[in-house]
Design a protein around this motif. Structure first.
Motif, short mmCIF file in Angstrom:
data_model
loop_
_atom_site.label_atom_id
_atom_site.label_comp_id
_atom_site.label_asym_id
_atom_site.label_seq_id
_atom_site.Cartn_x
_atom_site.Cartn_y
_atom_site.Cartn_z
N GLY A 9 0.79 -1.22 0.00
CA GLY A 9 0.00 0.00 0.00
C GLY A 9 0.82 1.27 0.00
N LYS A 10 2.07 1.19 -0.42
CA LYS A 10 2.96 2.36 -0.40
C LYS A 10 3.60 2.57 -1.76
CE LYS A 10 3.93 1.87 4.50
NZ LYS A 10 2.99 2.80 5.02
N ALA A 11 2.78 2.73 -2.78
CA ALA A 11 3.30 2.90 -4.13
C ALA A 11 4.05 4.22 -4.27
CB ALA A 11 2.15 2.86 -5.13
N ILE A 12 5.12 4.18 -5.08
CA ILE A 12 5.92 5.35 -5.41
C ILE A 12 6.16 5.32 -6.92
CG2 ILE A 12 7.02 5.50 -3.14
CD1 ILE A 12 9.47 4.08 -4.36
N ALA A 13 6.80 6.35 -7.45
CA ALA A 13 7.06 6.39 -8.89
C ALA A 13 7.85 5.17 -9.36
CB ALA A 13 7.79 7.67 -9.26
N ALA A 14 8.80 4.72 -8.55
CA ALA A 14 9.62 3.56 -8.93
C ALA A 14 8.80 2.26 -8.98
CB ALA A 14 10.79 3.40 -7.97
N SER A 15 7.59 2.28 -8.42
CA SER A 15 6.72 1.09 -8.50
C SER A 15 6.35 0.80 -9.95
CB SER A 15 5.45 1.31 -7.67
OG SER A 15 5.75 1.57 -6.33
N ASP A 63 14.28 -3.94 -3.45
CA ASP A 63 14.49 -2.74 -2.65
C ASP A 63 14.36 -1.54 -3.59
OD1 ASP A 63 15.46 -0.58 -1.21
OD2 ASP A 63 17.18 -1.67 -0.41
N CYS A 64 13.35 -0.73 -3.38
CA CYS A 64 13.09 0.37 -4.32
C CYS A 64 14.23 1.39 -4.36
CB CYS A 64 11.76 1.03 -4.05
SG CYS A 64 11.57 1.72 -2.41
N THR A 65 15.08 1.43 -3.34
CA THR A 65 16.23 2.35 -3.37
C THR A 65 17.33 1.82 -4.29
OG1 THR A 65 17.34 1.36 -1.44
CG2 THR A 65 15.75 3.15 -1.01
#
Length: 86
Positions: A9-15, A63-65
């Motif tokens: 539930g924590k979507a970001i642009a990198a998703s 890992d989105c980072t």
């Protein structure tokens, strides 16, 4: 295809980059990528270039980072590779 952070539930642009990488995996292999795992198309299709394999891996980093963070960054990577081979 849903990214790990989007599943929580924590979507970001990198998703979206994760989803693109999973789609590229499907297009390169004809198979759905394994859920919540870094996609490596070369394992299913030996004709995939090392560059494309690494690109898909970087797009599907859990890992989105560690993932390519934007479409602009992705375009720059592809353009740099294209210029290097020209």
């Amino acid at each position: 295809y849903i990214s790990p952070e989007q599943l929580r539930g924590k979507a970001i642009a990198a998703s979206d980059i994760y989803s693109l990488g999973a789609t590229m995996f499907y297009l390169l292999t004809g198979k759905d990528p394994e859920a919540l795992k870094v996609a490596r198309p070369i394992e299913s299709n030996r004709s995939v270039s090392p560059f494309l394999n690494e690109l898909v891996e970087n797009c599907t980093a859990l890992d989105c980072t560690q993932r390519i963070s934007s479409a602009r960054d992705l375009i720059e990577i592809v353009e740099a590779a294209s210029n290097a081979t020209s």
